[in-house]
Design a protein around this motif. Structure first.
Motif, mmCIF file in Angstrom:
data_model
loop_
_atom_site.group_PDB
_atom_site.id
_atom_site.type_symbol
_atom_site.label_atom_id
_atom_site.label_comp_id
_atom_site.label_asym_id
_atom_site.label_seq_id
_atom_site.Cartn_x
_atom_site.Cartn_y
_atom_site.Cartn_z
ATOM 1 N N SER A 203 0.836 -1.204 0.000
ATOM 2 C CA SER A 203 0.000 0.000 0.000
ATOM 3 C C SER A 203 0.875 1.261 0.000
ATOM 4 N N THR A 228 -1.210 -2.107 -4.208
ATOM 5 C CA THR A 228 -1.092 -0.788 -4.820
ATOM 6 C C THR A 228 -0.367 -0.939 -6.144
ATOM 7 N N CYS A 322 -7.781 0.090 -2.237
ATOM 8 C CA CYS A 322 -7.063 0.560 -3.433
ATOM 9 C C CYS A 322 -7.438 -0.327 -4.613
#
Lengths: 368, 335, 332
Positions: A203, A228, A322
């Motif tokens: 992330s 991510t 995300c």
């Protein structure tokens, strides 16, 4: 011959414990003891507590001196009734085999390093360079890698670090900008004398890892981004705010559940750990500053569209924090692994899969 | 993060809060341990050695030794709080409330309400509770239910060093009078406690263990005794939820209700007595709100309805132990 | 104009103010006495009539930074401290708009903005609270003092002796002003006060101490001035015993059969602080009778208005039952 002889061993308090320190002996050699007589005080990472005799006997030998570290299962002393001969006890001690090293008991080192004026806590596992350097996400810490660390350490050294403002590192942060955290990771490599590492970031940690790879590609042997795809990945608008504002156990639990495909993954211990961290005022302050800076950074165009180091992305198909989106295609040369029934925390939700993907990626990048 | 005792954790909270807010002052007997003698300054650091070192850091203007006058000194702390300071008064033994009841139960508790909300009384009274040191009937009681009887007071009963530090910081910052009950047998208990300042909200129970068969609620030192019982029961296949409310006012009934909803069985372990105590209070609330969820009668494990005796043999049979908790849990499992 | 030698001699303006205050208190209490007798006062009240010089003289020395801790005989000191007469009356009538929103009542008249602190149910605790006010004042270096009004009855509470000692040990800026009206409820001081002299207790605790005639405004003004200045200038606590007659019973409805026949009439005739002050203002300060009568008339209007508003005020909002128990409701 060994009848009546009982070894007094270094106990194991919790799965994390691999060794303990002998703080002080509470009973002298030759003393008669009951089952619950406290013999010796031992310090683990988490507590100081006495080790009890366990049965009625006599403390015949104090083997481990005060102040030394003894591995779990190592010999602290010997208990035997007075009828047992000294020679027999001596023979027992000589024959006692040191505990066999298991994966969990591999050389580990919990150490503190100073980089850019910030005190950083890190945990090293295993051996073999260049090591893997693991960077946790926003609000996380080094313990978040616990389910993959042992597996990764079979092949090489693994270093997980608490970034400033997190875990047991400095809570007062010198800066909240992504550039600062990028430089922290580089300064940490300098401090540890590491020319190159395999970088893994989750992330926000992934965004930082990517920034390191842009800044110093020659020092990054490979890059694994988890949860991510870089700065352009949209972050669910309210998550950061809700995470910051959650003050009570029930609120924190609800927020953390959004990280996982299966909300049942959020254990009481996980909630407690996050609460304890968030309640430290300096940590809360750091998180809020980081959140603001990351938010500003995310509005910039993504400069990492074509990374120059071998890169893979591991993401959950059910990531609500995300989400990569239906139409996401990774930049050329970047491999994307989308995992089913996994949310924003692949390394906790599918640790075996994540470990094997990282190991494979690192091996491929290391091949001549 | 480092390993700290319950005592050191409390001292650290005091120190952090005194650094943070110049209006925090300490008031009590022997806190600077003591004043006016010909010998060493700070020789005691409080009767429980909790405040040791603080007078050197903050001076006698903020660490105020008092005469043996609980009524005047607790009353002065109430007055100072109403006038805008944040006093932390130490009442050496909760048993001594007998000589300063009016200050706590009438002045501190009712000041805001009686005067129509014009003022607040940000006072913390640190006091000690508990049996186990052969101190007899007037130095061994666990009187926190008495404080919880009075609206206007908040009552904290920390069981661990981590909780003690965070809850004391909350108490000092809170704008109401808080009675902070330290169990003397826990002072040497050690565990990992952050070095940094942190707070724990009032009214949030700690879930010590999750089991699902029986809900065990325990307070203060009884949390540790109950934990021992819960471990033993687990080996026999009975898994308990163990809940430490941490504050008796406010009381986190939600956490208790959630657990009882699932288990249908409740055992409450309290070092306070069996009449009008916290165990009775929780039992009444659960019986009233959760009657249909209960699958067995609620059991309370408390001392007998007797003063605390001094002789160790008698005192041991006064304080609830693991075997009594185990028996109570087994009895509710039979239903 | 008479020259007075002490620095605490009241000015002509000061006297005008003191007289107004004392007359206002007297009128208020007499009106309340009549209202109570007519069954229009909903709670128990303790009247201050006869003791007016004490509150007026003490308050003449107090500024905004100072604290006044009241007794349950609360109306006089509240008026002298400048609390709003209408809000005082509404509080005594337990109505909306009272000083404490109707939750305190007659003994607990309290105005935080004026640092007027309401009385304690169990008498005497104000002595300890005043030590706390004084501690806060000193901590903030406010150059203020805390005055604890105490009755003779309260002085037999342990907490008061403890507070005398604590104030002296900590050298707090406190003045303990004892209003000795001769009776703790129905028990005479001659029975209940060993030694029959409360002022004598001051030196035992290392405090300057004095006893003055409460019927003499000038005497109280001077004694209070010395004690308050001593505290304000860092000299620590003092004790002032003010011998002030009580013209009514302990509370309204008290038949006062424990008092000697004719005792109250005699007190009113010989020891009325208002009559005495009025006479000295005329004799020594060149006030005219007409001037003073005009002041009296003006005060009557204020009092009529306060009682009319209180009688017409609505009861408190029912939601107040559960309000202001705590300042921080988090977790409750």
């Amino acid at each position: 011959m060994n009848e009546g002889i009982t070894p007094l061993l270094m106990p194991r308090w919790g799965v994390d414990m691999t060794e303990g320190k002998v703080v002080r002996w509470l009973v002298g050699e030759g003393a008669a003891v009951h089952a619950n007589t406290e013999l010796v005080e031992v310090e683990s990472e988490k507590a100081v507590a006495p080790v009890e005799a366990g049965a009625e006997s006599v403390l015949r030998r104090r083997i481990a001196p005060e102040g030394v570290m003894v591995p779990v299962g190592g010999l602290l002393g010997v208990l035997a009734p007075n009828g047992v001969a000294d020679a027999d006890i001596e023979a027992f001690v000589q024959a006692f085999a040191a505990p066999k090293q298991s994966v969990a008991a591999m050389p580990t080192q919990d150490e503190t390093v100073t980089a850019l004026g910030q005190s950083l806590r890190l945990l090293s596992f295993g051996a073999g360079d260049p090591p893997l350097l693991l960077a946790h996400g926003f609000g996380g810490d080094r313990r978040g890698w616990s389910l993959v660390q042992s597996e990764l350490a079979r092949q090489r050294r693994v270093i997980s670090v608490d970034l400033p403002g997190h875990g047991d590192s400095s809570k007062t942060i010198a800066s909240a900008s992504p550039e600062f955290f990028r430089d922290i990771l580089l300064a940490l490599m300098d401090a540890l004398g590491l020319a190159r590492v395999h970088l893994v970031g989750h992330s926000w940690g992934g965004v930082l890892a990517m920034a390191v790879a842009e800044q110093a590609p020659q020092r990054v042997a490979s890059l694994t981004l988890i949860g991510t795809a870089g700065q352009e990945t949209p972050v669910e608008a309210n998550y950061i705010r809700d995470f910051l504002d959650a003050a009570r156990r029930a609120e924190v639990k609800t927020v953390l559940q959004r990280l996982f495909a299966d909300p049942a993954m959020v254990s009481r211990e996980m909630v407690e750990q996050v609460l304890r961290f968030k309640r430290i005022e300096a940590a809360d302050d750091a998180l809020r500053k980081i959140a603001v800076m990351s938010h500003e950074a995310s509005r910039r165009p993504d400069p990492a569209a074509a990374p120059s180091v071998p890169t893979q992305i591991i993401a959950g198909r059910e990531d609500r924090i995300c989400p990569l989106g239906e139409n996401f295609t990774p930049p050329q040369g970047v491999v994307l692994h989308l995992l089913d029934r996994v949310g924003h925390m692949p390394h906790l939700e599918a640790p075996a899969k994540v470990a094997s993907l990282i190991n494979a990626h690192v091996s491929a990048a290391s091949a001549p | 993060m480092s390993v700290k005792s319950y005592r050191a954790a409390i001292r650290e909270a005091l120190e952090h809060e005194m650094q943070r807010d110049p209006d925090v002052v300490l008031i009590g007997q022997d806190l600077a341990g003591g004043a006016g003698g010909g010998g060493e300054d700070d020789a005691w650091g409080g009767p429980m050695a909790v405040t040791k070192g603080l007078v050197g850091k903050f001076g006698r203007e903020r660490v105020l030794d008092t005469p043996v006058s609980e009524a005047a000194s607790i009353g002065a702390a109430v007055g100072a709080a109403a006038a805008g300071l944040r006093p932390v008064a130490e009442l050496m033994f909760c048993d001594f409330i007998g000589v300063c009841c009016d200050q706590i139960l009438n002045q501190a508790a009712k000041y805001r309400y009686t005067f129509g909300g014009q003022d607040q009384v940000p006072l913390t009274i640190r006091t000690t509770i508990g049996a186990g040191q052969q101190l007899g009937s007037q130095h061994s009681q666990a009187l926190y239910p008495l404080f919880s009887y009075f609206p206007g007071l908040k009552v904290v009963v920390p069981a661990t060093a981590y909780d003690a530090k965070g809850l004391l910081a909350t108490a000092i910052r809170d704008n109401d009078p808080v009675i902070f009950c330290e169990h003397r047998l826990l002072y040497r208990l050690r565990e990992d406690v952050p070095d940094e300042s942190y707070t724990i909200p009032f009214g949030e129970a700690r879930i010590v263990e999750e089991g699902g068969d029986v809900t065990v609620v325990a307070l203060s030192r009884m949390v540790h005794v109950a934990a021992e019982a819960v471990r033993a029961l687990r080996e026999d296949g009975i898994d308990c939820d163990l809940i430490d409310p941490r504050t008796t006012t406010p009381l986190d009934t939600d956490t208790i209700f959630d657990s009882v909803e699932a288990t249908g069985r409740l055992v409450i372990v309290d070092e306070a007595g069996p009449r009008c105590g916290t165990a009775s209070d929780i039992a009444a609330i659960v019986a009233e709100e959760m009657f249909n969820a209960l699958r067995a009668p609620i059991r309370r494990v408390t001392p007998p309805y007797a003063p605390v005796p001094a002789a160790p043999e008698l005192e041991r049979s006064y304080v609830p132990d693991a075997s009594r908790i185990i028996a109570a849990v087994r009895s509710v499992m039979e239903r | 104009m008479t020259e007075l030698s002490t620095p605490y001699a009241p000015s002509r303006e000061g006297l005008r103010g003191a007289y107004r205050t004392m007359r206002r208190i007297r009128c208020f209490e007499e009106r309340l006495h009549a209202e109570f007798a007519a069954g229009r006062v909903p709670s128990s009240v303790h009247l201050y009539a006869g003791q007016e010089a004490s509150a007026a003289a003490i308050c003449a020395h107090l500024g905004a930074q100072d604290y006044l801790h009241n007794t349950h005989r609360a109306h006089g000191p509240a008026i002298a401290r400048g609390a709003d007469l209408i809000a005082i009356t509404k509080e005594i009538y337990l109505r909306a708009g009272g000083l404490c929103q109707g939750k305190g009542g007659s003994p607990h008249l309290h105005d935080a903005r004026l640092r007027l602190i309401g009385a304690n149910g169990g008498v005497g605790s104000g002595a300890a609270l005043a030590c706390g006010s004084a501690l806060a004042i000193r901590h903030r270096q406010e150059n203020g003092v805390a005055v604890a009004l105490l009755g003779d009855g309260a002085c037999n509470q342990g907490v008061v002796s403890e507070s005398f000692n604590l104030a002296s040990v900590w050298k707090l800026p406190v003045v303990f002003a004892i209003e000795n009206n001769g009776y703790a409820e129905a028990t005479a001081t001659s029975y209940a006060i060993a030694g029959d002299n409360l002022a004598a207790r001051g030196p035992a605790f290392g405090m300057p101490s004095t006893r003055v005639d409460g019927a003499d405004y000038f005497a109280v003004h001077e004694a209070a001035g010395v004690a308050i200045e001593c505290a304000r200038s860092g000299g620590g606590p003092s004790l002032v015993e003010i011998m002030a007659p009580r013209f009514y019973g302990h509370y309204e409805g008290d038949a006062q059969k424990y008092r000697a026949p004719g005792e109250v009439a005699e007190l009113r005739r010989t020891r009325d602080c208002l009559t005495r002050l009025r006479q000295r203002m005329i004799d020594e300060y060149q006030f005219s009778t007409a001037e003073i009568d005009a002041m009296d008339a003006e005060i009557g209007v204020d009092i009529d208005r306060a009682f009319a508003e209180a009688a017409a005020a609505p009861p408190p909002d029912p939601a107040l039952l559960m309000r202001d128990i705590y300042a921080d409701r988090s977790g409750l």
